[in-house]
Write a protein that holds these residues in place. Structure first.
Motif, mmCIF file in Angstrom:
data_model
loop_
_atom_site.group_PDB
_atom_site.id
_atom_site.type_symbol
_atom_site.label_atom_id
_atom_site.label_comp_id
_atom_site.label_asym_id
_atom_site.label_seq_id
_atom_site.Cartn_x
_atom_site.Cartn_y
_atom_site.Cartn_z
ATOM 1 N N ARG A 165 0.829 -1.194 0.000
ATOM 2 C CA ARG A 165 0.000 0.000 0.000
ATOM 3 C C ARG A 165 0.871 1.254 0.000
ATOM 4 N NH1 ARG A 165 -5.023 1.459 4.067
ATOM 5 N NH2 ARG A 165 -5.463 3.506 3.187
ATOM 6 N N GLY A 167 2.114 2.046 -3.385
ATOM 7 C CA GLY A 167 1.086 2.662 -4.207
ATOM 8 C C GLY A 167 0.976 4.153 -3.940
ATOM 9 N N MET A 188 1.972 7.107 -6.946
ATOM 10 C CA MET A 188 0.858 7.859 -7.531
ATOM 11 C C MET A 188 1.300 9.212 -8.062
ATOM 12 S SD MET A 188 -1.227 9.244 -4.218
ATOM 13 C CE MET A 188 -0.503 10.448 -3.122
ATOM 14 N N VAL A 208 0.725 1.695 -10.531
ATOM 15 C CA VAL A 208 -0.088 1.206 -9.420
ATOM 16 C C VAL A 208 0.607 -0.004 -8.813
ATOM 17 C CG1 VAL A 208 -2.271 2.065 -10.341
ATOM 18 C CG2 VAL A 208 -1.512 -0.236 -10.941
ATOM 19 N N ALA A 209 0.424 -0.183 -7.517
ATOM 20 C CA ALA A 209 0.974 -1.334 -6.807
ATOM 21 C C ALA A 209 -0.114 -2.387 -6.644
ATOM 22 C CB ALA A 209 1.500 -0.903 -5.444
ATOM 23 N N GLU A 267 -4.468 -1.994 -2.750
ATOM 24 C CA GLU A 267 -5.156 -0.706 -2.728
ATOM 25 C C GLU A 267 -4.196 0.434 -3.065
ATOM 26 O OE1 GLU A 267 -6.716 1.767 0.912
ATOM 27 O OE2 GLU A 267 -8.174 0.194 0.407
ATOM 28 N N ASN A 268 -4.669 1.356 -3.917
ATOM 29 C CA ASN A 268 -3.876 2.512 -4.324
ATOM 30 C C ASN A 268 -4.717 3.773 -4.223
ATOM 31 O OD1 ASN A 268 -1.248 1.408 -6.088
ATOM 32 N ND2 ASN A 268 -2.993 0.002 -6.081
ATOM 33 N N ILE A 311 -4.775 7.297 -6.089
ATOM 34 C CA ILE A 311 -4.235 7.943 -7.289
ATOM 35 C C ILE A 311 -4.694 9.395 -7.316
ATOM 36 C CG2 ILE A 311 -4.159 7.922 -9.806
ATOM 37 C CD1 ILE A 311 -2.896 5.470 -8.531
#
Length: 266
Positions: free
Chosen positions: A3, A6, A10, A38-39, A42-43, A45
């Motif tokens: 997480r 991410g 972003m 993106v990882a 959950e991201n 952005i």
């Protein structure tokens, strides 16, 4: 850790040439294309800046093979007093310079949270000023933030679609007659009635002209004419299947009149 990755990635977004889709009606459609890393998992952005002329209530976001869980839009107002709320500004005038984040503003007073504390001061009159370090496009651009889930770490393209105001268009023709020869030229006429400088646009016209135009620029408060047809005509049959518009007629270099396309040979 995934997480956190991410959240870091972003910020590394790439903006591509955007698309303007022209259709009949009050609004035109703008498709903004952005690329982010993106990882897995959950991201978050964003924030992604939209055009200040966006109708934000109608924003739609699409990304292949990605689950978009939440959209958060920070709206703006063309009323400068409302739009300065929460922004960092400099107030100059009457022998003072005060910097801080705007808490409230009305006709007479502006309230700031500054390094020196809570400040209430009168709004300076001309030739004093309230200024921001942000450019106009940044200050008045709605901000979009996305919460997404990805099955893997990858580069992802997001397509953000929304209606925009301030863009109008029509079809226009010129008919040049010289020595009995008639040459018809057709134009897409786009009026940018906004302060937005549109660059690197792909322009798509729906329903009337079967042709797309790439890498176009439309400066603010200007009219852009794009030629889409040039042909010699001899009869009304040569005008069949052309989109409706006004024809401006020149004979031997002198303007004569303007007619509807269907009335040229009447």
């Amino acid at each position: 850790m995934k997480r956190l990755l991410g959240l870091i990635l972003m910020f590394f977004g790439v903006s591509y040439g955007d698309t303007l889709i022209l259709t009949d009606g009050k609004y035109q459609t703008y498709i903004q294309q952005e690329e982010f890393m993106v990882a897995e998992g959950e991201n978050i952005i964003g924030p992604i800046s939209l055009l200040p002329i966006a109708v934000v209530d109608a924003v739609d976001v699409f990304a292949d093979n990605l689950s978009i869980k939440r959209l958060i839009i920070e709206k703006t107002s063309q009323d400068w007093k409302k739009n300065l709320l929460g922004k960092f500004v400099t107030v100059e005038g009457e022998g003072r310079v005060i910097r801080g984040t705007v808490i409230s503003i009305d006709d007479k007073y502006i309230t700031l949270s500054s390094k020196k504390g809570f400040v209430i001061t009168t709004i300076p009159k001309f030739s004093s000023r309230i200024s921001s370090h942000l450019r106009w496009e940044e200050l008045f651009s709605p901000q979009l933030t996305l919460k997404v889930n990805s099955q893997e770490a990858k580069t992802q393209i997001f397509r953000i679609s929304y209606p925009i105001e301030g863009i109008k268009w029509k079809i226009s023709y010129t008919l040049r007659i010289r020595n009995g020869i008639k040459i018809l030229k057709g134009y897409i006429v786009i009026d940018n009635n906004s302060p937005i400088d549109l660059k690197r646009l792909n322009i798509v016209i729906k329903g009337k002209v079967k042709k797309n135009f790439n890498d176009m620029a439309i400066p603010p408060f200007t009219q852009k004419r794009i030629e889409f047809i040039k042909k010699q005509i001899q009869s009304a049959d040569d005008l069949k299947n052309l989109p409706v518009g006004y024809v401006h007629i020149y004979k031997n270099g002198v303007y004569k009149s303007s007619k509807r396309l269907n009335d040229v040979f009447r």
